[in-house]
Design an enzyme around this catalytic site. Structure first.
Site, PDB file in Angstrom:
ATOM      1  N   LYS B  97       0.817  -1.219   0.000  1.00 27.84           N
ATOM      2  CA  LYS B  97       0.000   0.000   0.000  1.00 27.84           C
ATOM      3  C   LYS B  97       0.853   1.272   0.000  1.00 27.84           C
ATOM      4  O   LYS B  97       0.417   2.307  -0.491  1.00 27.84           O
ATOM      5  CB  LYS B  97      -0.945   0.004   1.201  1.00 27.84           C
ATOM      6  CG  LYS B  97      -2.009  -1.092   1.164  1.00 27.84           C
ATOM      7  CD  LYS B  97      -3.018  -0.872   0.067  1.00 27.84           C
ATOM      8  CE  LYS B  97      -4.181  -1.866   0.145  1.00 27.84           C
ATOM      9  NZ  LYS B  97      -5.073  -1.751  -1.039  1.00 27.84           N
ATOM     10  N   GLU B 119      -9.901   5.701   3.015  1.00 27.79           N
ATOM     11  CA  GLU B 119     -10.656   4.588   3.599  1.00 27.79           C
ATOM     12  C   GLU B 119      -9.654   3.484   3.873  1.00 27.79           C
ATOM     13  O   GLU B 119      -8.589   3.450   3.280  1.00 27.79           O
ATOM     14  CB  GLU B 119     -11.719   4.091   2.624  1.00 27.79           C
ATOM     15  CG  GLU B 119     -11.205   3.114   1.551  1.00 27.79           C
ATOM     16  CD  GLU B 119     -10.156   3.700   0.609  1.00 27.79           C
ATOM     17  OE1 GLU B 119     -10.141   4.939   0.454  1.00 27.79           O
ATOM     18  OE2 GLU B 119      -9.348   2.931   0.059  1.00 27.79           O
ATOM     19  N   SER B 386       1.875  -9.702  -0.586  1.00 28.15           N
ATOM     20  CA  SER B 386       1.581  -8.265  -0.567  1.00 28.15           C
ATOM     21  C   SER B 386       1.739  -7.614   0.801  1.00 28.15           C
ATOM     22  O   SER B 386       1.922  -6.403   0.897  1.00 28.15           O
ATOM     23  CB  SER B 386       0.175  -8.021  -1.113  1.00 28.15           C
ATOM     24  OG  SER B 386      -0.766  -8.765  -0.365  1.00 28.15           O
TER      25      SER B 386
END
Lengths: 288, 405
Positions: B97, B119, B386
């Site tokens: 991210k 969010e 990830s």
């Protein structure tokens, strides 16, 4: 059966279809399937009290353009199982009972897509609906929608926002029929204390592109707001303020409560002595 | 199936469309901001100084390039294809991210925005955004569903320590979908001052394209690294798909290499009934949710369905529109792994390789565990790992009955 504002300002009333309110009577509890009779009675009383146009809101699970009041109403109506099909049946009933009123279906896009757009267009037209407003459908994405609306003779109504630049307003104005819905301020639906100067400036900009009536909505909740809107626009839209009244009422008391509220608005508007909006459409009014 | 809203001009000529998917389905109030964002992003993309600053931060701050690691013991145990792990879990803040948060954070600063909203589902995007806002000196508000706040409490604490305001969302399913709706309500209200730093390849154009571009670095590195180590392309690239940002980032460079299978792994949850999973491609239908046309889990009336997954980050009713196009064209395959297989994969990877994957990423690991033994030894699987699993220790302790102090 047409969208017409015979007096100034005209009044558009938004109702979340199938919302039983917080206090349903014993025989109309949260149990059981959809029940739109309360919405029908409120709509009929609202028309008799002076509403020119009724917007029937199709409840949606994820109403991202709405504030807390309409979110709660949508949640209750969805929980009751209210479907687009039921809202169209309700529209036909209102049309049969009040041939003169303007009738608009107000929805998010997904329930209409799922129903299938051509079927929705056919059935809405057959129900006697005059126009459709899809909250999350902007004019650039509306190609097939515009074709379908034109095919069945329904008015596509688009939202115009204070943030819309002139090229967008031109596209909105030239693709709309019935009326233009001008959003009074940035933000979601819901009541507010006072109107901002955004609304008058927006209406003045919209009028450069169209002779259609302009209705102002979002945050209109009392007679003072309606009178203010009457100075520069053709109609006021009241949504959350009425949905909140319904929330606090029972299905039996809601129609009378809403009718009294609407009569109160028009009395004040008339007493205010505001002239026809067309006389000075380009004057921006600043509100304290 | 449901009608497709045809654009006024052919879709190929319109920005933000992936086949018929994507587009912009938002309230009019947001349109000017989306158009401005699109233009600013295009300008930034072509601005060497912007790209150099981003590259510098990705290298020195986030820790790129991330290693491509051969999971040797796991490969030997499974007795099939070689398994490589792309170690996005080693990045600063613990997941991919940060790639996107740094890119959009710099863009927000370039646009002169002082307030950033986001969010978050699992909290990794929220933490990455809070981190970047701290780094760049911007105000940060993160919306997070109440259910997710409870199950990813560690990330809530991290965000607050970093100076972000975390606002709980109690509407609907109280998960990622509801957090996005609330962030969009904030944006529509404060659109003149606020930058919406969306965390996945979702939402209205330009977000799906922009987020994919900021995550492309994963696949670019992957390709270089596997060619360097093996001298050939992998048999398959495997990634978990919630909104789909790590997957599209991993897949994108391999799309022209038709011999490389692209496998997206959705959350199979606790069963196949609507509401028990987040497998959009097997259980959903095309529709519009939160700005984009894609596959959506919904009922027969077009109401959005509830979802379930043990992982907060995959628990979403729709999926990035580029994945919808890759699905329909057949270029990528989408499968699902359920909660139980995912928990097994966490334990297996932890005890075989000493790597604790995030529950989201463990869905991709579970698919590799299933696939590897069916393939010959010269085949190569690259799994995009990830994120790391520290954030999930509460859930893992409960689900796996691990004793604490």
């Amino acid at each position: 059966m047409a969208i017409r504002f015979d007096h100034k300002p005209g009044l558009v009333v938004y109702l979340t279809a199938g919302d039983p309110g917080l206090h349903p009577s014993e025989d109309k509890s949260f149990a059981g399937g959809p029940d739109l009779s309360a919405t029908r009675e409120v709509a009929l009383e609202a028309i008799d009290a002076g509403a020119d146009v009724i917007e029937l809101g199709v409840p949606f699970s994820d109403p991202l353009a709405d504030g807390p009041v309409i979110q709660r109403a949508s949640e209750r109506a969805v929980a009751k199982g209210t479907r687009l099909k039921d809202v169209l049946a309700l529209a036909a009933e209102i049309r049969a009972a009040r041939p003169q009123a303007g009738l608009v279906i107000f929805s998010y896009l997904n329930p209409i897509l799922r129903y299938w757009l051509p079927r929705f267009a056919d059935e809405a037209a057959a129900a006697g609906v005059d126009g459709v407003l899809v909250t999350d459908l902007i004019v650039e994405e509306a190609g097939e929608y515009l074709i379908e609306m034109a095919r069945v003779g329904l008015a596509p109504i688009f939202l115009a926002a204070p943030t819309s630049p002139d090229d967008r307003l031109e596209a909105i104005a030239t693709n709309s029929k019935g009326f233009i819905y001008a959003i009074s301020r940035v933000g979601v639906t819901g009541t507010q204390q006072s109107l901002t100067s955004d609304a008058a400036a927006l209406v003045a900009r919209i009028r450069r592109w169209t002779g259609l009536p302009v209705a102002v909505g979002f945050g209109i909740s009392n007679s003072e707001h309606v009178a203010q809107v009457g100075r520069f626009a053709d109609a006021a839209v009241i949504g959350s303020a009425i949905v909140e009244l319904i929330e606090r009422s029972t299905p039996e008391t809601a129609p009378g409560t809403v009718a009294r509220f609407i009569k109160g608005l028009h009395l004040s508007a008339a007493a205010d002595g505001a002239g026809p909006a067309q006389e000075s459409p380009l004057v921006a009014v600043h509100f304290a | 199936m449901a009608s497709v809203i045809l654009p006024a001009v052919p879709s190929e000529s319109r920005p933000g469309r992936f086949g018929v998917y994507g587009g912009r389905y938002v309230p009019e109030t947001l349109m000017a901001a989306l158009v401005e964002l699109e233009h600013e992003y295009e300008a930034a993309k072509n601005d060497a100084a912007f790209q150099a600053e981003l590259a510098g931060l990705l290298k020195d701050y986030a820790g790129r390039p991330t290693p491509l690691y051969l999971a040797k013991r796991l490969t030997e145990q499974l007795g099939g294809a070689k398994i490589y792990l792309k170690r996005e879990d080693l990045l600063h803040t613990g997941a991919h991210k940060i790639n996107n948060a740094l890119g959009q954070g710099l863009l927000a600063r370039r646009m002169g925005k002082k307030r950033v909203i986001a969010e978050t589902g699992a909290g990794q995007h929220g933490v990455a955004t809070a981190t970047v806002c701290a780094l760049l000196g911007m105000e940060c508000v993160v919306y997070m569903g109440d259910v997710d706040m409870a199950r990813q409490e560690l990330n809530v604490l991290r965000m607050r320590l970093l100076g972000a305001e975390v606002r709980g969302v109690s509407a609907g399913s109280k998960t990622l979908k509801d957090a996005i709706s609330e962030a969009m309500r904030d944006w529509v209200t404060n659109v003149r001052t606020t930058y919406y730093l969306l965390g996945s390849a979702l939402g209205a154009h330009p977000y799906p394209t922009m987020v994919r571009d900021f995550q492309r670095v994963i696949g670019i590195e992957m390709k270089e690294q596997i060619l360097e180590k093996e001298g050939r392309l992998p048999t398959a690239v495997i990634a978990c798909v919630g909104g789909g940002s790590n997957a599209i980032g991993a897949f994108y460079e391999f799309i022209p290499d038709s011999q490389v299978r692209l496998i997206g792994v959705e959350a199979g949850g606790r069963g196949t009934a609507l509401g028990d999973h987040a497998a959009r491609f097997s259980g959903g239908a095309p529709g519009v949710l939160q700005g984009t046309y894609s596959y959506v889990l919904q009922d027969e009336n077009g109401q959005i369905a509830l979802t379930h997954s043990v992982s907060a980050g995959l628990d979403y009713a729709s999926v990035g529109p580029e994945h919808a196009a890759l699905h329909d064209s057949g270029r990528a395959e989408y499968v699902s792994q359920d909660d139980a297989a995912t928990l097994d994969a966490v334990v297996r990877l932890a005890r075989t390789e000493g790597i604790l994957p995030a529950l989201e990423s463990a869905h991709a690991v579970a698919e590799a565990l299933k696939l590897a033994p069916t393939l010959p030894a010269h085949d190569i699987l690259v799994v995009n790992l990830s994120g790391r699993g520290d954030k999930d220790m509460g859930i893992l302790a409960r689900e796996l009955k691990i004793q604490g102090a």
